[in-house]
Every structure is written in C-alpha cells, then in structure tokens.
Scaffold this motif. Structure first.
Motif, PDB file in Angstrom:
ATOM      1  N   LEU A 226       0.811  -1.218   0.000  1.00  0.00           N
ATOM      2  CA  LEU A 226       0.000   0.000   0.000  1.00  0.00           C
ATOM      3  C   LEU A 226       0.846   1.270   0.000  1.00  0.00           C
ATOM      4  O   LEU A 226       0.457   2.274  -0.595  1.00  0.00           O
ATOM      5  CB  LEU A 226      -0.926   0.003   1.214  1.00  0.00           C
ATOM      6  CG  LEU A 226      -2.102  -0.986   1.168  1.00  0.00           C
ATOM      7  CD1 LEU A 226      -2.746  -1.114   2.540  1.00  0.00           C
ATOM      8  CD2 LEU A 226      -3.134  -0.545   0.124  1.00  0.00           C
ATOM      9  N   ILE A 227       1.998   1.248   0.653  1.00  0.00           N
ATOM     10  CA  ILE A 227       2.790   2.484   0.767  1.00  0.00           C
ATOM     11  C   ILE A 227       4.036   2.475  -0.114  1.00  0.00           C
ATOM     12  O   ILE A 227       4.817   3.427  -0.074  1.00  0.00           O
ATOM     13  CB  ILE A 227       3.192   2.756   2.233  1.00  0.00           C
ATOM     14  CG1 ILE A 227       4.246   1.765   2.721  1.00  0.00           C
ATOM     15  CG2 ILE A 227       1.968   2.734   3.148  1.00  0.00           C
ATOM     16  CD1 ILE A 227       4.840   2.130   4.086  1.00  0.00           C
TER      17      ILE A 227
ATOM     18  N   PHE B  17      -1.572  -6.928  -8.414  1.00  0.00           N
ATOM     19  CA  PHE B  17      -1.224  -7.690  -7.214  1.00  0.00           C
ATOM     20  C   PHE B  17      -1.669  -6.940  -5.962  1.00  0.00           C
ATOM     21  O   PHE B  17      -2.211  -7.531  -5.030  1.00  0.00           O
ATOM     22  CB  PHE B  17       0.280  -7.957  -7.166  1.00  0.00           C
ATOM     23  CG  PHE B  17       0.740  -8.598  -5.888  1.00  0.00           C
ATOM     24  CD1 PHE B  17       0.247  -9.832  -5.488  1.00  0.00           C
ATOM     25  CD2 PHE B  17       1.653  -7.959  -5.063  1.00  0.00           C
ATOM     26  CE1 PHE B  17       0.666 -10.427  -4.297  1.00  0.00           C
ATOM     27  CE2 PHE B  17       2.083  -8.540  -3.877  1.00  0.00           C
ATOM     28  CZ  PHE B  17       1.587  -9.780  -3.490  1.00  0.00           C
ATOM     29  N   VAL B  18      -1.427  -5.631  -5.945  1.00  0.00           N
ATOM     30  CA  VAL B  18      -1.868  -4.838  -4.793  1.00  0.00           C
ATOM     31  C   VAL B  18      -3.383  -4.910  -4.661  1.00  0.00           C
ATOM     32  O   VAL B  18      -3.925  -5.081  -3.558  1.00  0.00           O
ATOM     33  CB  VAL B  18      -1.407  -3.375  -4.928  1.00  0.00           C
ATOM     34  CG1 VAL B  18      -1.816  -2.568  -3.696  1.00  0.00           C
ATOM     35  CG2 VAL B  18       0.109  -3.293  -5.134  1.00  0.00           C
ATOM     36  N   ARG B  19      -4.089  -4.809  -5.774  1.00  0.00           N
ATOM     37  CA  ARG B  19      -5.551  -4.894  -5.750  1.00  0.00           C
ATOM     38  C   ARG B  19      -6.003  -6.243  -5.182  1.00  0.00           C
ATOM     39  O   ARG B  19      -6.932  -6.318  -4.376  1.00  0.00           O
ATOM     40  CB  ARG B  19      -6.105  -4.703  -7.160  1.00  0.00           C
ATOM     41  CG  ARG B  19      -7.620  -4.476  -7.208  1.00  0.00           C
ATOM     42  CD  ARG B  19      -8.114  -4.415  -8.648  1.00  0.00           C
ATOM     43  NE  ARG B  19      -7.404  -3.417  -9.436  1.00  0.00           N
ATOM     44  CZ  ARG B  19      -7.711  -2.138  -9.453  1.00  0.00           C
ATOM     45  NH1 ARG B  19      -8.709  -1.685  -8.714  1.00  0.00           N
ATOM     46  NH2 ARG B  19      -7.034  -1.292 -10.203  1.00  0.00           N
ATOM     47  N   ALA B  20      -5.331  -7.319  -5.585  1.00  0.00           N
ATOM     48  CA  ALA B  20      -5.687  -8.652  -5.095  1.00  0.00           C
ATOM     49  C   ALA B  20      -5.398  -8.792  -3.604  1.00  0.00           C
ATOM     50  O   ALA B  20      -6.172  -9.421  -2.863  1.00  0.00           O
ATOM     51  CB  ALA B  20      -4.935  -9.717  -5.887  1.00  0.00           C
ATOM     52  N   LEU B  21      -4.286  -8.203  -3.147  1.00  0.00           N
ATOM     53  CA  LEU B  21      -3.965  -8.247  -1.716  1.00  0.00           C
ATOM     54  C   LEU B  21      -5.007  -7.505  -0.888  1.00  0.00           C
ATOM     55  O   LEU B  21      -5.404  -7.962   0.194  1.00  0.00           O
ATOM     56  CB  LEU B  21      -2.597  -7.614  -1.466  1.00  0.00           C
ATOM     57  CG  LEU B  21      -1.354  -8.493  -1.496  1.00  0.00           C
ATOM     58  CD1 LEU B  21      -0.137  -7.658  -1.142  1.00  0.00           C
ATOM     59  CD2 LEU B  21      -1.474  -9.679  -0.556  1.00  0.00           C
TER      60      LEU B  21
ATOM     61  N   ALA C 105      -2.856 -17.998   1.194  1.00  0.00           N
ATOM     62  CA  ALA C 105      -3.585 -17.312   0.130  1.00  0.00           C
ATOM     63  C   ALA C 105      -2.738 -16.199  -0.469  1.00  0.00           C
ATOM     64  O   ALA C 105      -2.760 -15.975  -1.692  1.00  0.00           O
ATOM     65  CB  ALA C 105      -4.897 -16.753   0.663  1.00  0.00           C
ATOM     66  N   ALA C 106      -1.963 -15.502   0.357  1.00  0.00           N
ATOM     67  CA  ALA C 106      -1.075 -14.456  -0.144  1.00  0.00           C
ATOM     68  C   ALA C 106       0.005 -15.060  -1.042  1.00  0.00           C
ATOM     69  O   ALA C 106       0.375 -14.478  -2.072  1.00  0.00           O
ATOM     70  CB  ALA C 106      -0.431 -13.704   1.015  1.00  0.00           C
ATOM     71  N   MET C 107       0.503 -16.230  -0.662  1.00  0.00           N
ATOM     72  CA  MET C 107       1.504 -16.909  -1.485  1.00  0.00           C
ATOM     73  C   MET C 107       0.939 -17.251  -2.862  1.00  0.00           C
ATOM     74  O   MET C 107       1.603 -17.063  -3.886  1.00  0.00           O
ATOM     75  CB  MET C 107       1.975 -18.177  -0.777  1.00  0.00           C
ATOM     76  CG  MET C 107       3.023 -18.980  -1.530  1.00  0.00           C
ATOM     77  SD  MET C 107       2.322 -20.271  -2.613  1.00  0.00           S
ATOM     78  CE  MET C 107       1.587 -21.360  -1.394  1.00  0.00           C
ATOM     79  N   VAL C 108      -0.303 -17.734  -2.898  1.00  0.00           N
ATOM     80  CA  VAL C 108      -0.937 -18.073  -4.173  1.00  0.00           C
ATOM     81  C   VAL C 108      -1.055 -16.824  -5.052  1.00  0.00           C
ATOM     82  O   VAL C 108      -0.763 -16.862  -6.258  1.00  0.00           O
ATOM     83  CB  VAL C 108      -2.312 -18.720  -3.934  1.00  0.00           C
ATOM     84  CG1 VAL C 108      -3.061 -18.901  -5.249  1.00  0.00           C
ATOM     85  CG2 VAL C 108      -2.150 -20.067  -3.224  1.00  0.00           C
ATOM     86  N   LEU C 109      -1.485 -15.713  -4.461  1.00  0.00           N
ATOM     87  CA  LEU C 109      -1.592 -14.460  -5.216  1.00  0.00           C
ATOM     88  C   LEU C 109      -0.224 -13.994  -5.703  1.00  0.00           C
ATOM     89  O   LEU C 109      -0.079 -13.515  -6.835  1.00  0.00           O
ATOM     90  CB  LEU C 109      -2.221 -13.373  -4.338  1.00  0.00           C
ATOM     91  CG  LEU C 109      -3.685 -13.545  -3.959  1.00  0.00           C
ATOM     92  CD1 LEU C 109      -4.118 -12.435  -3.009  1.00  0.00           C
ATOM     93  CD2 LEU C 109      -4.572 -13.569  -5.200  1.00  0.00           C
ATOM     94  N   TYR C 110       0.773 -14.132  -4.863  1.00  0.00           N
ATOM     95  CA  TYR C 110       2.124 -13.701  -5.207  1.00  0.00           C
ATOM     96  C   TYR C 110       2.637 -14.469  -6.420  1.00  0.00           C
ATOM     97  O   TYR C 110       3.189 -13.879  -7.365  1.00  0.00           O
ATOM     98  CB  TYR C 110       3.047 -13.912  -4.005  1.00  0.00           C
ATOM     99  CG  TYR C 110       4.335 -13.126  -4.028  1.00  0.00           C
ATOM    100  CD1 TYR C 110       4.446 -11.909  -3.370  1.00  0.00           C
ATOM    101  CD2 TYR C 110       5.457 -13.610  -4.692  1.00  0.00           C
ATOM    102  CE1 TYR C 110       5.629 -11.188  -3.372  1.00  0.00           C
ATOM    103  CE2 TYR C 110       6.650 -12.905  -4.704  1.00  0.00           C
ATOM    104  CZ  TYR C 110       6.728 -11.690  -4.040  1.00  0.00           C
ATOM    105  OH  TYR C 110       7.910 -10.978  -4.044  1.00  0.00           O
ATOM    106  N   LEU C 111       2.464 -15.773  -6.408  1.00  0.00           N
ATOM    107  CA  LEU C 111       2.942 -16.587  -7.516  1.00  0.00           C
ATOM    108  C   LEU C 111       2.168 -16.303  -8.797  1.00  0.00           C
ATOM    109  O   LEU C 111       2.715 -16.424  -9.904  1.00  0.00           O
ATOM    110  CB  LEU C 111       2.850 -18.070  -7.161  1.00  0.00           C
ATOM    111  CG  LEU C 111       3.795 -18.557  -6.061  1.00  0.00           C
ATOM    112  CD1 LEU C 111       3.631 -20.052  -5.846  1.00  0.00           C
ATOM    113  CD2 LEU C 111       5.247 -18.230  -6.391  1.00  0.00           C
TER     114      LEU C 111
ATOM    115  N   LEU D 285      -8.140   1.903  -3.369  1.00  0.00           N
ATOM    116  CA  LEU D 285      -9.144   1.475  -4.339  1.00  0.00           C
ATOM    117  C   LEU D 285      -9.861   2.672  -4.951  1.00  0.00           C
ATOM    118  O   LEU D 285     -10.134   2.707  -6.154  1.00  0.00           O
ATOM    119  CB  LEU D 285     -10.156   0.539  -3.665  1.00  0.00           C
ATOM    120  CG  LEU D 285      -9.619  -0.835  -3.253  1.00  0.00           C
ATOM    121  CD1 LEU D 285     -10.661  -1.575  -2.423  1.00  0.00           C
ATOM    122  CD2 LEU D 285      -9.215  -1.655  -4.475  1.00  0.00           C
ATOM    123  N   ASP D 286     -10.144   3.669  -4.129  1.00  0.00           N
ATOM    124  CA  ASP D 286     -10.808   4.867  -4.638  1.00  0.00           C
ATOM    125  C   ASP D 286      -9.902   5.599  -5.630  1.00  0.00           C
ATOM    126  O   ASP D 286     -10.357   6.096  -6.660  1.00  0.00           O
ATOM    127  CB  ASP D 286     -11.167   5.786  -3.472  1.00  0.00           C
ATOM    128  CG  ASP D 286     -11.795   7.096  -3.949  1.00  0.00           C
ATOM    129  OD1 ASP D 286     -12.935   7.046  -4.432  1.00  0.00           O
ATOM    130  OD2 ASP D 286     -11.128   8.141  -3.846  1.00  0.00           O
TER     131      ASP D 286
END
Length: 321
Positions: free
Chosen positions: A157-158, A185-189, A200-206, A288-289
């Motif tokens: 985020l930062i 990726f940020v949106r998915a996190l 779940a974070a690992m799956v998104l990362y890969l 997101l906004d």
C-alpha cells in the motif's frame, strides 16, 4: 549518528529479540581488501575460501561472508572463470553478508561504513551501472498469518510513497532488481484483506509476481513454509528462511551523511503501518478509490498516501532517530 529505531514488535513469539541479516553491496574495493578491513574493525580473522570468496570468522557480530556478487563465483574454479570475474569487477558489486544481528550488532555494522568509505568504497551514485543496495532480512515476529500478511499488505500500500518520498538512486531504478509490485497484485492483496491467510497471499504472489526482483521479496518466507510449491513455480534458487527480504534500500556508502540506520527506517515504517488496523483499512479503501478500474500513473497515489501517513503521525521525519 542516527540510531536504529525499534520495531513495533521487537520480540518473537518465543520472547527472543528479532534479528536482521544484512547484505551490503559496494564497489571500489576488492574482496580481499574488504575482508581485511572487516577483520581490522570488527575483530576476527579473514580466510580466503576461493579466488573471489572470503570469510571473516569470530568478529564481534559473528561470521561475515565477502564475495563478488555474481553467479560465476559458484562455477568450478578455472583460469577462464577467474578472468571473467576480474573483468566483471567494474560493474559487479562486492557483497558483505552478515549472520542475523540484534540491534547492537546493527549499530556495530553501521560503524564499519566510515572505515570502508575512507578506504575508497563506492555506492550507487558512483556509476550509472552500479545500482548497489542494502538488503535487510528481517525475521518475522511469528508464524501467524497476521505477522506475515499484514507487513506485506502495508508495504504494498505504501510502496509508491516510499519510492517517491525517499527515492532510490537512478541507477537502481534502471535495473530490474527492485521493481515495484504490479497494480493488480496490490488490488488482489487488498481483496484478501489483513485477516487473510499467508497461504492465500503466497498463491496471489505466484500468480501476479513470481519473481525475486521486487523491493520486498516474499519468496524466502513462502519457500520456508511451502518449499515444494515455490520450487515448482520459481526457476531461480530461493533461500528458504523466515525473513522479509527487503531489497529496496540503497547503498550510498561513499556519502558521509548516509547510514544503514536511515535505510532501516523504511522497514520500521512498514511495520508501524502494519500494526495499525484502522490505518491499513483506510489506506486500502483510499487506494481502491484512487485507482478505480485502471491506473497507469502511480504518482497520484504516492502523494495521497503521504498525506494519509502524515495525518497518522507517520513519516520518515516522525520516526525516532
């Protein structure tokens, strides 16, 4: 001298101090010279393991490894290999790698900077192709999902603000080793949220960023918990260890005003954001906004993120130092 600010969670779940391994990339000096300076400054004795690999044993901060940071050093020793390494020395950094250190060890390591600088050590700004960095391997506070996922979400985020408010050197931005996380990726996190699971974070990362070349490389942590899954997905060898591999910080060792403690503040800020549930929620909502369905320019969010952090009393100048 800027002191090392404490982490919000300075202890592990077992009550031991969290430790930090440090990797320092530099130019201007060869491995033998660096090894001797480390031994002279921190104690111990330097041993040559190979033509371009040294170990300094029994220093006041443990064992140090010093080597030319290129894959060829691992190839079987031949005259041709050594010639190629010598030629590559113009752009390939010498790397100093520590054992995991406590806060006192970090202070002692930071004191080595002045010695190396006086001897002629060079940082990123000394050459357009240098791109030298300091990598911080920060031990996780615990194996819990929250202590893995929330710092990752906070960093994602930062990150744009971190890069804008305290920019890395141009030479590093031109190289791929510290690329920013992809927007999707940020949106998915954010969709996963701070109460999701590390798996779940690992799956998104890969799925979104299966590479080590990020400002925050999570693959060592994921390989620690799911070694087979990471080995199947990533061709690059990943050292499995329960540490955040923070690759963003610069090495400006030839600047007398620079210190590892300054770069450490970046990570402390990440963990302070991670520890504030309301701030994480606000940053997620406003990200997101700001981004909507499609965002091609990241500078707007960097400015907006900085406003939010300052309102929360968090920025580089607000960190204890």
């Amino acid at each position: 001298m800027i002191r090392f600010a404490p982490l919000p969670q300075p202890m592990t779940a077992t009550g031991a101090p969290r430790r930090v391994g440090v990797e320092i990339e530099l130019g201007g000096l060869d491995e033998a010279h660096v090894a001797r300076l480390c031994a002279d400054t921190l104690g111990g004795h330097a041993v040559q393991e190979d033509s371009h690999i040294w170990t300094v044993h029994d220093t006041c901060i443990g064992t140090l490894e010093i080597y030319l940071d290129i894959f060829l050093r691992k190839v079987t020793k031949t005259k041709l290999r050594d010639l190629a390494l010598d030629i590559g020395r113009e752009v390939v950094p010498v790397e100093i790698v520590t054992q995991p250190l406590d806060m006192d060890g970090l202070v002692r390591l930071d004191g080595l900077n002045a010695v190396l600088r006086k001897a002629g050590a060079l940082g990123s700004r000394a050459g357009w192709a240098f791109g030298f960095g300091v990598h911080l391997n920060v031990q996780i506070a615990s194996d819990s999902d929250a202590d893995i996922l929330r710092p990752l979400l906070a960093y994602a985020l930062i990150e744009d603000w971190l890069r804008a408010a305290h920019p890395i050197d141009d030479s590093r931005r031109l190289l791929p080793f510290t690329d920013p996380y992809p927007t999707e990726f940020v949106r998915a996190l954010i969709g996963l949220g701070p109460d999701g699971t590390a798996h779940a974070a690992m799956v998104l990362y890969l799925h979104h960023t299966p590479t080590r070349n990020r400002g925050l490389d999570m693959l060592p942590i994921f390989a620690h918990f799911w070694p087979e899954r990471i080995a199947q997905a990533i061709s690059d060898k990943t050292s499995a260890r329960p540490t955040f591999h923070f690759r963003l910080p610069d090495c400006l060792i030839d600047d007398p005003d620079w210190s590892i403690a300054q770069e450490w503040q970046r990570w402390v800020l990440v963990e302070r954001v991670a520890a504030d549930a309301a701030l994480l929620e606000r940053l997620s909502r406003e990200w997101l906004d700001d981004h909507g369905l499609l965002t091609l320019i990241r500078s707007g969010w960097a400015e907006r993120c900085g406003t939010i952090l300052r309102a929360a009393g968090l920025d580089f100048t607000g960190l204890p130092g």
